[in-house]
Design a protein around this motif. Structure first.
Motif, PDB file in Angstrom:
ATOM      1  N   LEU A   1      55.311  35.550  35.350  1.00  0.00           N
ATOM      2  CA  LEU A   1      54.270  34.808  35.680  1.00  0.00           C
ATOM      3  C   LEU A   1      53.589  35.263  37.182  1.00  0.00           C
ATOM      4  CD1 LEU A   1      55.772  31.408  34.609  1.00  0.00           C
ATOM      5  CD2 LEU A   1      54.211  32.888  33.331  1.00  0.00           C
ATOM      6  N   ASP A   2      54.678  35.829  38.095  1.00  0.00           N
ATOM      7  CA  ASP A   2      53.996  36.333  39.334  1.00  0.00           C
ATOM      8  C   ASP A   2      52.806  37.255  39.040  1.00  0.00           C
ATOM      9  OD1 ASP A   2      55.695  34.542  40.674  1.00  0.00           O
ATOM     10  OD2 ASP A   2      57.239  36.021  40.778  1.00  0.00           O
ATOM     11  N   GLU A   3      53.227  38.239  38.323  1.00  0.00           N
ATOM     12  CA  GLU A   3      52.249  39.248  38.100  1.00  0.00           C
ATOM     13  C   GLU A   3      51.001  38.424  37.303  1.00  0.00           C
ATOM     14  OE1 GLU A   3      53.244  42.798  36.361  1.00  0.00           O
ATOM     15  OE2 GLU A   3      55.154  43.187  37.283  1.00  0.00           O
ATOM     16  N   THR A   4      51.160  37.856  36.457  1.00  0.00           N
ATOM     17  CA  THR A   4      49.941  37.183  35.647  1.00  0.00           C
ATOM     18  C   THR A   4      49.044  36.212  36.850  1.00  0.00           C
ATOM     19  OG1 THR A   4      51.151  36.768  33.844  1.00  0.00           O
ATOM     20  CG2 THR A   4      49.375  35.386  34.029  1.00  0.00           C
ATOM     21  N   LEU A   5      49.864  35.638  37.848  1.00  0.00           N
ATOM     22  CA  LEU A   5      49.146  35.083  38.838  1.00  0.00           C
ATOM     23  C   LEU A   5      48.221  36.017  40.013  1.00  0.00           C
ATOM     24  CD1 LEU A   5      48.504  32.483  40.311  1.00  0.00           C
ATOM     25  CD2 LEU A   5      50.840  32.831  41.775  1.00  0.00           C
ATOM     26  N   ARG A   6      48.951  37.265  39.869  1.00  0.00           N
ATOM     27  CA  ARG A   6      48.357  38.143  40.911  1.00  0.00           C
ATOM     28  C   ARG A   6      46.739  38.739  40.127  1.00  0.00           C
ATOM     29  NH1 ARG A   6      53.740  40.278  41.470  1.00  0.00           N
ATOM     30  NH2 ARG A   6      54.628  39.147  43.210  1.00  0.00           N
ATOM     31  N   VAL A   7      47.137  38.899  38.799  1.00  0.00           N
ATOM     32  CA  VAL A   7      45.953  39.512  38.187  1.00  0.00           C
ATOM     33  C   VAL A   7      44.781  38.271  38.138  1.00  0.00           C
ATOM     34  CG1 VAL A   7      45.208  40.224  35.801  1.00  0.00           C
ATOM     35  CG2 VAL A   7      47.251  40.998  36.554  1.00  0.00           C
ATOM     36  N   ALA A   8      45.555  36.999  37.993  1.00  0.00           N
ATOM     37  CA  ALA A   8      44.285  35.950  37.956  1.00  0.00           C
ATOM     38  C   ALA A   8      43.771  35.793  39.386  1.00  0.00           C
ATOM     39  CB  ALA A   8      45.083  34.590  37.739  1.00  0.00           C
TER      40      ALA A   8
ATOM     41  N   LYS B   1      42.011  45.097  46.746  1.00  0.00           N
ATOM     42  CA  LYS B   1      43.169  44.286  46.459  1.00  0.00           C
ATOM     43  C   LYS B   1      43.877  44.793  45.339  1.00  0.00           C
ATOM     44  CE  LYS B   1      41.479  41.399  49.762  1.00  0.00           C
ATOM     45  NZ  LYS B   1      42.444  41.389  51.091  1.00  0.00           N
ATOM     46  N   LEU B   2      43.247  45.151  44.241  1.00  0.00           N
ATOM     47  CA  LEU B   2      44.186  45.833  43.286  1.00  0.00           C
ATOM     48  C   LEU B   2      44.800  47.053  43.685  1.00  0.00           C
ATOM     49  CD1 LEU B   2      44.978  46.306  40.349  1.00  0.00           C
ATOM     50  CD2 LEU B   2      42.736  47.569  39.899  1.00  0.00           C
ATOM     51  N   GLY B   3      44.245  47.931  44.657  1.00  0.00           N
ATOM     52  CA  GLY B   3      45.051  48.990  45.061  1.00  0.00           C
ATOM     53  C   GLY B   3      45.964  48.727  45.861  1.00  0.00           C
ATOM     54  N   GLU B   4      45.914  47.749  46.854  1.00  0.00           N
ATOM     55  CA  GLU B   4      46.873  47.334  47.828  1.00  0.00           C
ATOM     56  C   GLU B   4      48.009  46.509  46.799  1.00  0.00           C
ATOM     57  OE1 GLU B   4      44.983  44.405  50.051  1.00  0.00           O
ATOM     58  OE2 GLU B   4      43.703  45.673  51.359  1.00  0.00           O
ATOM     59  N   MET B   5      47.896  46.002  45.884  1.00  0.00           N
ATOM     60  CA  MET B   5      48.886  45.427  45.163  1.00  0.00           C
ATOM     61  C   MET B   5      49.730  46.500  44.387  1.00  0.00           C
ATOM     62  SD  MET B   5      47.334  42.142  43.299  1.00  0.00           S
ATOM     63  CE  MET B   5      46.912  40.696  44.374  1.00  0.00           C
ATOM     64  N   THR B   6      49.046  47.528  43.761  1.00  0.00           N
ATOM     65  CA  THR B   6      49.678  48.510  43.113  1.00  0.00           C
ATOM     66  C   THR B   6      50.478  49.650  44.129  1.00  0.00           C
ATOM     67  OG1 THR B   6      47.702  50.085  43.204  1.00  0.00           O
ATOM     68  CG2 THR B   6      48.132  48.731  41.281  1.00  0.00           C
ATOM     69  N   SER B   7      49.802  49.783  45.332  1.00  0.00           N
ATOM     70  CA  SER B   7      50.585  50.535  46.208  1.00  0.00           C
ATOM     71  C   SER B   7      51.845  49.791  46.720  1.00  0.00           C
ATOM     72  CB  SER B   7      49.770  50.850  47.453  1.00  0.00           C
ATOM     73  OG  SER B   7      48.649  51.590  47.215  1.00  0.00           O
ATOM     74  N   ALA B   8      51.852  48.564  46.771  1.00  0.00           N
ATOM     75  CA  ALA B   8      52.924  47.721  47.202  1.00  0.00           C
ATOM     76  C   ALA B   8      53.996  47.566  45.891  1.00  0.00           C
ATOM     77  CB  ALA B   8      52.448  46.352  47.973  1.00  0.00           C
TER      78      ALA B   8
ATOM     79  N   PRO C   1      46.310  54.322  44.559  1.00  0.00           N
ATOM     80  CA  PRO C   1      44.978  54.961  45.615  1.00  0.00           C
ATOM     81  C   PRO C   1      45.334  56.101  46.034  1.00  0.00           C
ATOM     82  CG  PRO C   1      45.801  52.636  46.110  1.00  0.00           C
ATOM     83  CD  PRO C   1      46.703  53.115  45.262  1.00  0.00           C
ATOM     84  N   LYS C   2      44.085  56.834  45.996  1.00  0.00           N
ATOM     85  CA  LYS C   2      44.047  58.249  46.674  1.00  0.00           C
ATOM     86  C   LYS C   2      43.873  58.046  48.186  1.00  0.00           C
ATOM     87  CE  LYS C   2      41.708  60.438  42.779  1.00  0.00           C
ATOM     88  NZ  LYS C   2      40.851  61.623  42.357  1.00  0.00           N
ATOM     89  N   ASN C   3      44.848  58.602  48.670  1.00  0.00           N
ATOM     90  CA  ASN C   3      45.160  58.856  50.202  1.00  0.00           C
ATOM     91  C   ASN C   3      44.646  60.290  50.726  1.00  0.00           C
ATOM     92  OD1 ASN C   3      45.668  58.486  52.986  1.00  0.00           O
ATOM     93  ND2 ASN C   3      48.032  58.455  52.653  1.00  0.00           N
ATOM     94  N   ASN C   4      43.486  60.432  51.524  1.00  0.00           N
ATOM     95  CA  ASN C   4      42.990  61.719  51.845  1.00  0.00           C
ATOM     96  C   ASN C   4      43.305  62.040  53.430  1.00  0.00           C
ATOM     97  OD1 ASN C   4      41.671  62.022  49.395  1.00  0.00           O
ATOM     98  ND2 ASN C   4      39.983  60.937  50.125  1.00  0.00           N
ATOM     99  N   ALA C   5      44.349  61.165  53.785  1.00  0.00           N
ATOM    100  CA  ALA C   5      44.623  61.279  55.210  1.00  0.00           C
ATOM    101  C   ALA C   5      45.200  62.624  55.476  1.00  0.00           C
ATOM    102  CB  ALA C   5      45.479  60.021  55.721  1.00  0.00           C
ATOM    103  N   GLY C   6      45.908  62.958  54.655  1.00  0.00           N
ATOM    104  CA  GLY C   6      46.372  64.393  54.850  1.00  0.00           C
ATOM    105  C   GLY C   6      45.714  65.712  54.955  1.00  0.00           C
ATOM    106  N   SER C   7      44.520  65.360  54.471  1.00  0.00           N
ATOM    107  CA  SER C   7      43.523  66.415  54.726  1.00  0.00           C
ATOM    108  C   SER C   7      42.455  66.387  55.781  1.00  0.00           C
ATOM    109  CB  SER C   7      42.675  66.648  53.271  1.00  0.00           C
ATOM    110  OG  SER C   7      41.822  65.543  53.105  1.00  0.00           O
TER     111      SER C   7
END
Length: 357
Positions: free
Chosen positions: A224-231, A248-255, A331-337
Motif C-alpha cells: 500500500l505504501d508503494e501504491t500511495l507513492r504512485v498515486a 519525482k519518479l526518478g527520486e523515488m526509484t533512486s531512493a 536516473p542517469k548521472n552524468n556527473a562522472g564525465s
C-alpha cells in the motif's frame, strides 16, 4: 561540477527538432503519418483528420501535431475536435523522450505508452463523445498536408534547430517555477497541519490520497505504501505536469522507494500531457488556428482532459497485466564525465614529474 539539466538533457530537443524538420522537408514524415493514419482509419473506423492528428501527436506532441490538419479544423464536427484534443492530452512529444529517460523512465515503456495512446485516445474519446454528425473528411487520401516553406535542407535544419531553443528554455523555466511552487505548497500545508496537530502533511500526500483508489484499482502492487507513492505521482502529473512527476519518479526509484512493477506502471501512467496546464495551451493553440471553433472547444476541453487521463491510466493498467518481469530503470548521472579541475591539475603535475625524473 554537477551537470546543469538544461544543458545535459534538454539540448537533445534541439537535435530532435532539427531532424524532424528535415524529415518533414523531404516528405518522409508526411508519408509515415499518412500510412499509419490509413491503418488506424481502416481498423478503428475513425475519420482521416482524427487518425492523422492522433498519429502526429504521438511523434510531434499536442503543439506541433495539429499543425498538419490546420486547414481542416474549421470543417470538423464537435466529436472530431474532441478526439483531437483527447489525443493531444494522452500523448507526449517524441522530443521529450530523452529528458524523461534522464529522469529514470525506461525507454521501451515510454515508446510503448506513446504508441498505444494513439488508438486508446480515439477509443475513449468516442466513448465519452460519440459522433452524431456526418464528417466531411473521412478518407486519408483526401488530405493534403502543407509543404515546407524552406528553400533547401540547410535552411530547414537551421530553422528546425532554432525553433526548439525557446522550447528548451521554456521547459527549464517551468521546472524551476513548478518545483518552487510545490515546495511553497508543501510548506503551507505542513504549517497548517502543524497548527492542528498533524505534522508531515504535504501537497503530494494530499494528491496521493485523492488518486489512491484509482492507483489501487490499476493494480500497482500489494504494497500500500508503494501504491500511495504512485498515486502521488499520478496526482502531481495531473495537477502540475508530467515533467515534475517524472523527476519525482526518478527520486523515488533512486531512493529504493518503488519496485520495478510500481515504477513501470508509474512510467506508463505519467506518459501524457493530461494536466490542467495543458488545457490552456491546447485551447489557445486550436482556438487560434480555428477561431470559429473556439466556443465548441471551450465546452469540450475538460471532457477531453478526462478522456486523455483515462486513456493513459488504462494503458498503464494493461501494461501491468501483460508484463510479468518489469525492468527497473534508474536516473542517469552524468556527473562522472564532467571536468574536474583538481583531478586535471594533479594528473598534470604527476605527468610532468614523471617526465623529469
Amino acid at each position: 561540477m554537477a551537470p546543469v539539466f538544461l544543458f545535459s538533457a534538454l539540448q537533445v530537443l534541439i537535435y530532435f527538432g532539427a531532424i524532424v524538420a528535415v524529415l518533414y522537408y523531404w516528405g518522409v514524415m508526411q508519408m509515415v503519418l499518412k500510412k499509419i493514419a490509413w491503418f488506424m482509419r481502416f481498423t478503428l473506423g475513425t475519420t482521416a483528420t482524427e487518425s492523422l492528428a492522433a498519429c502526429a501527436n504521438t511523434l510531434l506532441g499536442m503543439s506541433e501535431g495539429p499543425l498538419l490538419i490546420r486547414p481542416y479544423l474549421e470543417k470538423m464536427t464537435a466529436s472530431e475536435l474532441h478526439a483531437i484534443c483527447t489525443s493531444g492530452f494522452s500523448c507526449i512529444a517524441g522530443s521529450l523522450f530523452s529528458a524523461y529517460i534522464s529522469f529514470g523512465a525506461c525507454p521501451n515503456y515510454l515508446m510503448a505508452a506513446s504508441i498505444l495512446s494513439a488508438p486508446g485516445s480515439l477509443a475513449f474519446s468516442k466513448l465519452l463523445y460519440p459522433e452524431t454528425k456526418k464528417s466531411q473528411l473521412k478518407e486519408v487520401k483526401d488530405l493534403e498536408l502543407e509543404k515546407p516553406t524552406e528553400s533547401n535542407v540547410i535552411e530547414c535544419l537551421s530553422n528546425g534547430a532554432a525553433s526548439m531553443v525557446g522550447v528548451v528554455f521554456a521547459i527549464g523555466a517551468n521546472l524551476v517555477v513548478f518545483n518552487a511552487l510545490m515546495a511553497l505548497l508543501d510548506d503551507i500545508i505542513n504549517y497548517i497541519g502543524s497548527l492542528i496537530g498533524y505534522n508531515g502533511w504535504s501537497f503530494q500526500i494530499i494528491l496521493g490520497y485523492i488518486f489512491f483508489p484509482l492507483a489501487y484499482i490499476m493494480g500497482v502492487t500489494a504494497n500500500l505504501d508503494e501504491t500511495l507513492r504512485v498515486a502521488q505521482l499520478m496526482g502531481t502529473k495531473t495537477a502540475v505536469n508530467e515533467f515534475v512527476a517524472y523527476q519525482k519518479l526518478g527520486e523515488m526509484t533512486s531512493a529504493g522507494l518503488l519496485s520495478a512493477r510500481s515504477a513501470m506502471i508509474a512510467t506508463y501512467s505519467l506518459c501524457s500531457f493530461a494536466n490542467f496546464g495543458s488545457v490552456g495551451i491546447q485551447l489557445e493553440l486550436l482556438g487560434s488556428m480555428a477561431p470559429s471553433q473556439k466556443p465548441v472547444l471551450s465546452k469540450i476541453i475538460m471532457q477531453a482532459l478526462l478522456a486523455g487521463s483515462v486513456s493513459s491510466f488504462y494503458t498503464a493498467t494493461i501494461a501491468g497485466i501483460l508484463i510479468d518481469s518489469p525492468t527497473l530503470c534508474l536516473p542517469k548521472n552524468n556527473a562522472g564525465s564532467c571536468f574536474d579541475p583538481n583531478k586535471f591539475i594533479n594528473q598534470t603535475i604527476s605527468t610532468t614529474t614523471n617526465s623529469i625524473f
